[in-house]
Write an enzyme that holds these catalytic residues in place. Structure first.
Site, short mmCIF file in Angstrom:
data_model
loop_
_atom_site.label_atom_id
_atom_site.label_comp_id
_atom_site.label_asym_id
_atom_site.label_seq_id
_atom_site.Cartn_x
_atom_site.Cartn_y
_atom_site.Cartn_z
N HIS A 1 -63.75 74.00 8.59
CA HIS A 1 -62.62 74.94 8.56
C HIS A 1 -63.20 76.33 8.76
CE1 HIS A 1 -58.76 76.47 6.75
NE2 HIS A 1 -59.55 77.47 6.48
N HIS B 1 -63.09 78.76 -2.72
CA HIS B 1 -63.96 79.89 -2.37
C HIS B 1 -63.87 81.02 -3.39
CE1 HIS B 1 -60.05 80.44 -0.40
NE2 HIS B 1 -60.25 81.75 -0.40
N GLU C 1 -57.67 89.35 -1.68
CA GLU C 1 -56.66 88.77 -0.79
C GLU C 1 -55.27 88.82 -1.41
OE1 GLU C 1 -57.89 84.75 -0.13
OE2 GLU C 1 -59.93 85.32 0.34
N TYR D 1 -47.43 76.66 3.11
CA TYR D 1 -48.83 77.02 3.36
C TYR D 1 -49.72 75.82 3.02
CZ TYR D 1 -53.19 79.65 3.05
OH TYR D 1 -54.47 80.11 3.22
N HIS E 1 -55.49 87.09 -5.02
CA HIS E 1 -56.77 86.51 -5.45
C HIS E 1 -57.79 87.62 -5.27
CE1 HIS E 1 -54.45 82.94 -3.74
NE2 HIS E 1 -54.43 82.81 -5.05
N HIS F 1 -60.54 80.40 -6.02
CA HIS F 1 -59.22 79.89 -5.66
C HIS F 1 -59.40 78.97 -4.46
CE1 HIS F 1 -59.70 83.49 -3.17
NE2 HIS F 1 -58.88 82.93 -2.32
#
Ligand SMILES: O=C(O)Cc1cc(O)ccc1O
Ligand SMILES: [Fe+2]
Length: 432
Positions: free
Chosen positions: A288, A331, A337, A346, A362, A368
């Site tokens: 990803h 991560h 963010e 989402y 976050h 998260h």
């Protein structure tokens, strides 16, 4: 007779436009005699001496000089609008909010702004403020922010944004950017209701990100940005103008419309962009990729590659990665963010709770990623090519920690149980 186009295509172009033939001076910016006795005014968005490739300014030719106005006095409306520096203590906690409720009283776009948080300091021209809006009435008055550029992301209800340089129609899945200082008013097209998000950028104006090895094309292509053609109203009636100046709101009343620019030329102007035009790039092999591949616009800071703010979207796209956990990984990031959802769902929040009109935060270094439902679905899925469709999430990603306002921290829309989306993961089992 051919109709004059409403929009000029291209990002950051030098546009020349006139609403009355012959109004735009040719060959010089400030002639001794301007056509029709119009008044010349320069509006700068960067220092005069900014490097040429960053320099932004526009020449306006208007019915009256902007300087012709009475003194400004304090305005005490827009009760939930705030500016950085935010004095609330920063919190490392992950936060999520339900959508803003519609206001009980008739509320225009300006009074309907609610600041959730921000970074930096308006006086130092660093950082951002993050606002949401829920409005139920057209603005009759005009507004401008002397503090920053405004990125407007409608979520529900199309807007018509009348600006000094022209009119922008902006529906959900489109965005608009209004430069610092440009006066505008917002009208609501959806039976008088509009809800969405606003990023007030105190730092360097948004620009297109570099593409590096992607090459000369891709992501948001320059020609898909649209700048309005000159438009004006010739109205000798009182009009209130409100400005946001170093965080405070100030008002004055003109005896005429501030939307009286008959012609203009330059490269500092509002623009709109349709998010469906984003040329999404993603892996065709495995893993990803970092979400920087989804950057629409960036406001750089003084440190290369470390944005004051990036505007990032998560558009419909094919997911084809092989042997890969396809949703966002867990991560902890150095960047902070703030996310919103314009439509759909989402892919990191299958468990619900992140809904269109909602928001999440976050902050720096705080873990998260996928909620448990997303995790389990992704681990169990048969990795055929899958189209993620009918969705548009976005992220304001910033190098500075976002401090939330007292409103955001105490709002009944805050989901006090957000941590629970990561609570039930079973422990991994090691071989004995
Ligand atoms: O936290 C999020 O959902 C945003 C995000 C998405 C992604 O694909 C990778 C990293 C990241 O922070
Ligand atoms: Fe993230």
């Amino acid at each position: 007779m051919t109709e004059t186009p409403r929009y000029h295509p291209g990002f950051g172009n030098h546009v020349s436009t006139e609403a009355v033939p012959g109004a735009l001076p040719i060959g010089r910016n400030s002639p001794q005699h301007v056509p029709f006795g119009l008044y010349t005014e320069q509006l700068s968005g960067t220092a005069f001496t900014a490097p040429r490739h960053e320099n932004r300014r526009t020449w306006l030719y208007r019915l009256r000089p902007t300087a012709q106005h009475p003194a400004f006095s304090r305005y005490d409306g827009a009760p939930h609008l705030r500016a950085a520096p935010f004095d609330t203590p920063p919190s490392p906690n992950r936060m999520r909010w339900d959508p803003l409720p519609w206001p009980d009283a008739t509320t225009d776009w300006l009074d309907g702004l609610v600041t959730y948080g921000g970074t930096g300091n308006v006086a130092e021209q660093t950082g951002v403020a993050i606002h949401l809006y829920a409005a139920t009435a057209d603005m009759g008055r005009a507004f401008f922010s002397a503090d920053g550029e405004l990125l407007i992301v409608p979520q529900e209800g199309a807007l018509t944004i009348d600006t000094e340089m022209g009119r922008l129609d902006v529906a959900p899945l489109q965005i608009a950017v209004i430069p610092r200082g440009v006066r505008f008013r917002v009208r609501l097209d959806n039976n008088g209701r509009g809800r969405g998000y606003v990023l007030e950028n105190y730092g360097a104006p948004f620009r297109l990100p570099d593409l590096g090895p992607i090459g000369a094309n891709g992501l948001a292509n320059p020609r898909d940005f649209e700048t309005p053609a000159a438009w004006f109203e010739d109205r000798d009636e009182p009009c209130t103008v409100i400005q946001k100046f170093q965080g405070g709101l100030w008002q004055t009343t003109l005896d005429h419309s501030p939307f009286d620019v008959v012609a203009w030329h330059g490269n500092l102007a509002p623009y709109r962009y349709q998010l469906a035009r984003f040329n999404t790039i993603n892996t065709v092999s495995f893993d990803h990729p970092d979400p920087s591949i989804f950057t629409v616009l960036t406001s750089p800071s003084d440190t290369p590659g470390t944005a004051n703010c990036d505007f990032v979207i998560f558009p419909p796209r094919w997911m084809v990665a092989e042997g890969t956990f396809r949703p966002p990984w867990f991560h902890r990031n150095v960047m902070s963010e703030f996310m919103g959802l314009i439509a759909g769902a989402y892919d990191a929040k299958e468990g619900g709770g992140f809904v269109p009109g909602g928001a999440s935060l976050h902050n720096q270094m705080n873990g998260h990623g996928p909620d448990q439902a997303s995790y389990e679905k992704a681990v169990a899925s048969d990795l055929k090519p899958v189209k993620i469709d009918g969705t548009m999430a976005f992220m304001f990603e910033t190098r500075h920690v976002v401090r939330t306002t007292a409103w955001a921290q105490t709002s009944p829309t805050m989901q006090l149980d957000y941590d629970d989306v990561w609570r039930g993961f079973p422990k991994a089992t090691l071989p004995r």
